[in-house]
Design an enzyme around this catalytic site. Structure first.
Site, PDB file in Angstrom:
ATOM      1  CB  VAL A   1      -1.037   0.210   1.321  1.00 34.00           C
ATOM      2  CG1 VAL A   1      -2.045  -1.263   1.186  1.00 34.00           C
ATOM      3  CG2 VAL A   1      -0.282  -0.007   2.576  1.00 34.00           C
TER       4      VAL A   1
ATOM      5  CB  ALA B   1       9.229   4.969   1.475  1.00 29.28           C
ATOM      6  CB  SER B   2      14.045   5.534   0.296  1.00 35.21           C
ATOM      7  OG  SER B   2      14.166   6.261   1.495  1.00 35.21           O
TER       8      SER B   2
ATOM      9  CB  ALA C   1      10.303   0.126   4.915  1.00 33.27           C
TER      10      ALA C   1
ATOM     11  CG  ASP D   1       9.005  12.808   9.014  1.00 28.32           C
ATOM     12  OD1 ASP D   1       8.792  13.895   8.484  1.00 28.32           O
ATOM     13  OD2 ASP D   1       9.147  11.771   8.510  1.00 28.32           O
TER      14      ASP D   1
END
Length: 607
Positions: free
Chosen positions: A163, A166-167, A169, A321
């Site tokens: 779904v 990313a870099s 995971a 973040d």
């Protein structure tokens, strides 16, 4: 001579020479096996060398050649630096795309640093886009290695299509044997496999280039990247962060109606696998989604500001973040906080100093603010600049790591015309040609903007690097979080004065000597319902009159400051335009005279 310069730098940075020697020895022992780690190391090291070495031999030495005899020409030097940084950033971006994994994460980290040159922040921005999807079979193997069980046996059902990717995971949606829907985050295999050699290579070249290229401050970024990776690549640390945040905030916010941190399934999690409960909701910047669900944006904005105010000023433990993709809102208006990989802890002294800094800013107490800046190890003469960074500079917006919406990164005063090594406009590629190089996206040169900032606010914007390099690293991350939250508030149409929430949390944080002894908001509410009085740790009891007035007036003060800057830049732009028109008129007259005499430059015609 150049070769001896490089050798001397290698001698100062033994890790760089060691990396090269290790690569050679691994290659010699791995020729027969193309999938041997040594072969991959040499390939990745070779790609890194193809990118990093031209940064010195082509980009930097090209800058040196362009500036021979022109060191006193400030504008020429600035333009040449931007071309150099653009070349360096372009090579770094292509390297990150080729090697992937940790390189992409390192590039993303450089992109969002306020001390990075402007071309780095624009050219590397493409690395924030969604990563490509990797085969499910790779993640199946990782799951088996980490937990000792096949992924399809561990769950009643798992959708093999991620779904999110990313870099570092990929995330899958699955159902446990108990019938619960969960999110399964699995680290991409190449990241862990090549982590040690990639970090060694990046550290080696960062250090080497920092020694060779004046103004390229990469070494501390290498240290920060290594620190980030240690946190983000061990999912057990993320699980601990989530558990700690949940426990701390449980004293302040109701889990069912206000704030929820997804629970971790420890038996289905490991160093490279993290399984958490699945939480439905819309991103906090999805205005249409919020409207359809009937979410009160004012209440939501107040809640988010209270959550992060308590985290930072009272508990000294901050989620660093909070981009919109990490803040969901469910159908009841409850905030769901995701991705707990990067937190920063403040010791009580630093936490209280941070509280004083914000209180001094909001209450207009110059003495308190300068004292706080000094206590943070920053030159008090940078107080005015600090004020701008905290409250005035608009949020910079970049694509988030999923490439779905936008999120803010920490601002630097490039928005206000920084034209030192760390500011300016985009370079036109890495060409050595200075002609036509843009000095800004508007009609006012960067030098004009710098002059306006100095005259209007008394701020030398070229000192921004000094501020960010002397500020404690943990606070740099918290500044980034503050700017992200400012962006979130803007996406909610800025329905509240967030400075009121900040100063209330800051004053409550000052009332608490030790963060561990802070009274929870829910505890306070219970005491009020039972007829008790608010204690000394209560924000209402401690919120001084000066802070209340300051919070109410600060938006007006900021608006006036923006107006002064805007007017100053408009006036300066008019002056520059008039000067440029006069120069063009003079050039035209000179060209006409030259044509009339039949000689270049108006000299006598040759017989």
């Amino acid at each position: 001579m150049v070769a001896s310069h490089v050798l001397r730098a290698l001698a100062r940075r033994p890790v760089a020479g060691s990396a090269a020697l290790v690569g050679t020895s691994l290659a010699a022992g791995a020729v027969a096996n193309p999938d041997h780690d040594g072969v991959h190391f040499v390939n990745r090291f070779t790609e890194a060398s193809r990118a990093f070495l031209p940064m010195y031999f082509v980009d930097y030495l090209g800058h040196v050649r362009r500036c021979v005899g022109k060191r006193d020409d400030e504008e020429h030097m600035w333009k040449s630096r931007q071309i150099m940084w653009s070349g360096v950033a372009t090579r770094l971006r292509e390297l990150c795309k080729k090697n992937g994994g940790i390189y992409v994460k390192a590039g993303q980290h450089i992109c969002v640093q306020p001390v990075s040159p402007q071309p780095f922040q624009t050219i590397l921005r493409t690395l924030m886009d969604s990563a490509g999807v990797r085969p499910f079979e790779e993640d199946r193997a990782t799951f088996l290695e980490d937990l000792g069980v096949d992924i399809e046996d561990a769950f009643a059902h798992i959708d093999p299509t991620p779904v999110a990717s990313a870099s570092l995971a990929q995330v899958y949606k699955a159902t446990t044997h108990g019938g619960e829907t969960v999110a399964v985050k699995i680290q991409q295999r190449p990241v862990a496999r090549f982590l040690a050699i990639d970090l060694a290579t990046i550290d080696a070249y960062y250090g080497l280039l920092s020694s060779l290229i004046p103004g390229l401050r990469f070494q501390w970024l290498a240290n920060e990247t290594r620190r980030h990776m240690a946190e983000e690549l061990d999912f057990r640390e993320e699980a601990k962060n989530a558990d700690r945040a949940r426990a701390l905030m449980a004293k302040d916010f109701d889990d069912m109606t206000e704030l929820h941190v997804p629970r971790v399934h420890d038996t289905l999690s490991g160093a490279r696998v993290l399984t958490q409960e699945w939480c439905d909701g819309v991103r906090i910047d999805d205005r249409e989604g919020l409207r359809v669900r009937g979410i009160d944006k004012t209440r939501l904005a107040i809640l988010v500001n209270e959550i992060f105010g308590r985290m930072t000023f009272v508990h000294g433990y901050t989620h660093c973040d909070p981009h919109p993709g990490n803040i969901l809102v469910d159908s009841n208006g409850r905030v769901v906080l995701l991705d707990h990989g990067v937190y920063r802890s403040l010791d009580d002294d630093t936490r209280r100093t941070w509280c004083k800094l914000w209180r001094g800013l909001i209450a207009g107490d110059e003495r308190e603010m300068r004292a706080a800046v000094n206590d943070l190890g920053v030159d008090p003469d940078l107080t005015d600049f600090f004020r701008i960074v905290l409250a005035l500079v608009p949020a910079r917006v970049v694509e988030d790591v999923h490439g779905t919406r936008t999120s803010a990164v920490i601002s630097s005063t490039r928005d206000l015309g920084d034209d030192g090594d760390d500011g300016g406009a985009r370079a036109n590629g890495s060409s050595n040609n200075l002609a036509g190089f843009s000095t800004g996206v508007d009609k006012l040169s960067s030098f004009g903007k710098r002059e306006v900032m100095r005259d209007v606010l008394g701020v030398k914007v070229e000192r921004q690097t000094e501020l960010f390099e002397t500020l404690p690293r943990d606070l740099l991350m918290i500044l980034k979080a503050n700017n992200l939250l400012r962006y979130v508030n803007e996406q909610l149409d800025s329905p509240v004065n967030r400075f009121r929430s900040i100063v209330a949390s800051a004053e409550e944080g000052l009332a608490v000597t030790h963060a561990a002894g802070a009274e929870g908001i829910l505890e306070r509410r219970a005491r009020e319902r039972n007829g008790g009085r608010w204690g000394e740790s209560s924000s209402a009891a401690r919120w001084s009159y000066g802070a209340q007035v300051g919070a109410a007036l600060l938006p007006l003060r900021l608006a006036m400051m923006k107006g002064k800057i805007g007017f100053g830049m408009w006036r300066k732009a008019k002056e520059e335009a008039a000067a440029a028109a006069q120069a063009m008129k003079g050039a035209a007259v000179g060209a006409g005279a030259a044509k009339a005499t039949g000689a270049p430059g108006g000299g006598p015609a040759l017989a």
